[in-house]
Design a protein around this motif. Structure first.
Motif, PDB file in Angstrom:
ATOM      1  N   ARG A   1       4.161   8.745  -1.501  1.00 23.66           N
ATOM      2  CA  ARG A   1       4.997   9.540  -2.220  1.00 23.66           C
ATOM      3  C   ARG A   1       6.003  10.305  -1.318  1.00 23.66           C
ATOM      4  O   ARG A   1       5.518  10.569  -0.116  1.00 23.66           O
ATOM      5  CB  ARG A   1       4.255  11.047  -3.772  1.00 23.66           C
ATOM      6  CG  ARG A   1       3.135  10.768  -3.493  1.00 23.66           C
ATOM      7  CD  ARG A   1       3.762   9.580  -5.013  1.00 23.66           C
ATOM      8  NE  ARG A   1       3.015   9.254  -6.232  1.00 23.66           N
ATOM      9  CZ  ARG A   1       2.123   8.340  -6.258  1.00 23.66           C
ATOM     10  NH1 ARG A   1       2.357   7.259  -5.830  1.00 23.66           N
ATOM     11  NH2 ARG A   1       1.178   8.493  -7.341  1.00 23.66           N
ATOM     12  N   PHE A   2       7.177   9.265  -1.406  1.00 22.09           N
ATOM     13  CA  PHE A   2       8.533   9.596  -0.523  1.00 22.09           C
ATOM     14  C   PHE A   2       9.242   9.874  -1.054  1.00 22.09           C
ATOM     15  O   PHE A   2       9.516   8.774  -2.336  1.00 22.09           O
ATOM     16  CB  PHE A   2       7.824   8.656   0.875  1.00 22.09           C
ATOM     17  CG  PHE A   2       8.087   6.781   0.585  1.00 22.09           C
ATOM     18  CD1 PHE A   2       9.817   6.604   0.673  1.00 22.09           C
ATOM     19  CD2 PHE A   2       6.666   6.387   0.433  1.00 22.09           C
ATOM     20  CE1 PHE A   2       9.374   5.205   0.627  1.00 22.09           C
ATOM     21  CE2 PHE A   2       6.999   5.396   0.160  1.00 22.09           C
ATOM     22  CZ  PHE A   2       8.031   4.882  -0.238  1.00 22.09           C
TER      23      PHE A   2
ATOM     24  N   SER B   1      13.427   1.794  -2.794  1.00 23.73           N
ATOM     25  CA  SER B   1      12.979   0.655  -2.097  1.00 23.73           C
ATOM     26  C   SER B   1      11.908  -0.105  -2.754  1.00 23.73           C
ATOM     27  O   SER B   1      11.785  -1.673  -3.068  1.00 23.73           O
ATOM     28  CB  SER B   1      11.497   1.559  -0.864  1.00 23.73           C
ATOM     29  OG  SER B   1      12.161   2.442  -0.047  1.00 23.73           O
ATOM     30  N   LEU B   2      11.262  -0.151  -4.202  1.00 24.85           N
ATOM     31  CA  LEU B   2      10.671  -0.386  -5.082  1.00 24.85           C
ATOM     32  C   LEU B   2      11.607  -1.398  -5.609  1.00 24.85           C
ATOM     33  O   LEU B   2      11.671  -3.002  -5.606  1.00 24.85           O
ATOM     34  CB  LEU B   2       9.639  -0.098  -6.199  1.00 24.85           C
ATOM     35  CG  LEU B   2       8.927  -1.297  -6.659  1.00 24.85           C
ATOM     36  CD1 LEU B   2       8.021  -1.898  -6.858  1.00 24.85           C
ATOM     37  CD2 LEU B   2       8.135  -0.068  -8.001  1.00 24.85           C
TER      38      LEU B   2
ATOM     39  N   TYR C   1       0.750  -1.463  -0.244  1.00 27.38           N
ATOM     40  CA  TYR C   1      -0.277   0.301  -0.129  1.00 27.38           C
ATOM     41  C   TYR C   1       1.128   0.931   0.160  1.00 27.38           C
ATOM     42  O   TYR C   1       0.504   2.220  -0.572  1.00 27.38           O
ATOM     43  CB  TYR C   1      -1.141  -0.217   1.075  1.00 27.38           C
ATOM     44  CG  TYR C   1      -1.994   1.179   1.574  1.00 27.38           C
ATOM     45  CD1 TYR C   1      -2.620   1.785   0.375  1.00 27.38           C
ATOM     46  CD2 TYR C   1      -2.023   2.419   2.286  1.00 27.38           C
ATOM     47  CE1 TYR C   1      -3.454   2.732   0.853  1.00 27.38           C
ATOM     48  CE2 TYR C   1      -2.383   2.949   2.770  1.00 27.38           C
ATOM     49  CZ  TYR C   1      -3.820   3.161   1.710  1.00 27.38           C
ATOM     50  OH  TYR C   1      -4.240   4.580   1.803  1.00 27.38           O
ATOM     51  N   ALA C   2       1.997   1.218   0.520  1.00 24.63           N
ATOM     52  CA  ALA C   2       2.982   2.677   0.794  1.00 24.63           C
ATOM     53  C   ALA C   2       3.521   2.933  -0.744  1.00 24.63           C
ATOM     54  O   ALA C   2       3.545   3.637  -0.831  1.00 24.63           O
ATOM     55  CB  ALA C   2       4.057   2.057   1.717  1.00 24.63           C
TER      56      ALA C   2
END
Length: 309
Positions: free
Chosen positions: A131-132, A138-139, A125-126
């Protein structure tokens, strides 16, 4: 009256030149060829479909029929049992340890699947809706973890669980890591959540919902197909896992799963093919039943996943 008759004769097409769609009109050679071609294509497609279905079904039918034969008939060329020995399945359950293997497999697959889904949903979900800074990094880390074979890190992981935590001979080294998410499950859920329009989330926030409440009340009900697909993938993986139990639980027969215990069962009954096939059917049956009842949600989740990048 004469004028009306002339008008009808002018508007009616001559005999032999009627429109093909008119009732009773003669079929032209081109239409006959097109219909014959369509019929042959239909027969060819369905024949290939039936052949493919038989290719996948016949081995399972052979296993089931062999499991219902007597000891002597399994050594012959017969394909159909002379007498249906349903007691073979009872003999399998009477084998020492078989019910324990069932219990361990249900614990591993059930608890592991629940932990994987519960821990993967917030991360997905994050990655899908927040948007960060560092989101793309991270992906990429999640995707890179998907490419890392478990055999590469098995030695340090075994030393950690066996030497530091003294959990060798149990299934906990396989279950506990599932509480921290799974790379494939996170990626699959992230791709599915990307298909949910942001307008629904914005409307929930306008109504006063926070991020957690939006996830629970809006996102999860809409993401049921994707969650079902992830849960089925994880359940099938845990149910059929042989490598993990072999590494961590091989020294303790009380912690064996069905996939690992079946190898021991086959070694103990290497000449009793009917019992071996009966045990194989009992191992496969739960997976087949789960997929049969959940295939609609599974196919929908896999189909809708990856529509947006």
């Amino acid at each position: 009256m004469t004028q009306t008759t002339d008008t009808r004769s002018r508007t009616r097409p001559p005999a032999g030149q009627r429109e093909s769609g008119a009732p009773g009109a003669p079929v032209t050679p081109a239409e006959r060829t097109a219909r014959r071609k369509a019929l042959l294509e239909w027969i060819a497609v369905h024949a290939l479909g039936v052949a493919a279905a038989l290719f996948f079904v016949l081995p399972f039918v052979f296993v089931v029929l062999t499991s219902l034969m007597s000891d002597d008939q399994t050594l012959t060329r017969d394909l159909v049992p002379d007498t249906w020995e349903w007691g073979n399945y009872a003999k399998v359950f009477d084998t020492p340890g078989f019910l324990t293997w069932w219990r361990n497999t249900l614990l591993y697959a059930g608890v592991g699947t629940a932990l994987t889904v519960a821990s993967s949903i917030p991360v997905a979900y994050a990655l899908a809706k927040f948007r960060f800074r560092g989101r793309n990094l991270s992906l990429m880390l999640v995707i890179s973890m998907m490419m890392l074979p478990p055999q590469v890190i098995i030695i340090p992981m075994y030393l950690f669980w066996a030497k530091q935590l003294d959990l060798s001979g149990t299934l906990w080294p396989l279950i506990i890591p599932m509480a921290f998410g799974d790379a494939f499950s996170i990626f699959l859920l992230r791709q599915f959540l990307m298909t949910i329009p942001n307008e629904y989330l914005d409307a929930a926030k306008v109504d006063g919902c926070g991020d957690l409440k939006t996830l629970l009340k809006v996102v999860l009900p809409m993401a049921k197909p994707g969650i079902a697909a992830v849960a089925l993938f994880q359940f099938f993986y845990a149910w059929n896992d042989y490598f993990g139990p072999q590494i961590y639980a091989s020294e303790n027969p009380g912690a064996w799963t069905l996939s690992y215990g079946l190898e021991s069962f086959k070694g103990a009954h290497h000449t009793d093919w009917n019992l071996t096939m009966a045990a194989t059917v009992l191992v496969m049956a739960p997976v087949i039943l789960v997929f049969f009842f959940a295939q609609k949600a599974f196919v929908e989740g896999v189909t809708l996943t990856g529509v947006k990048g």
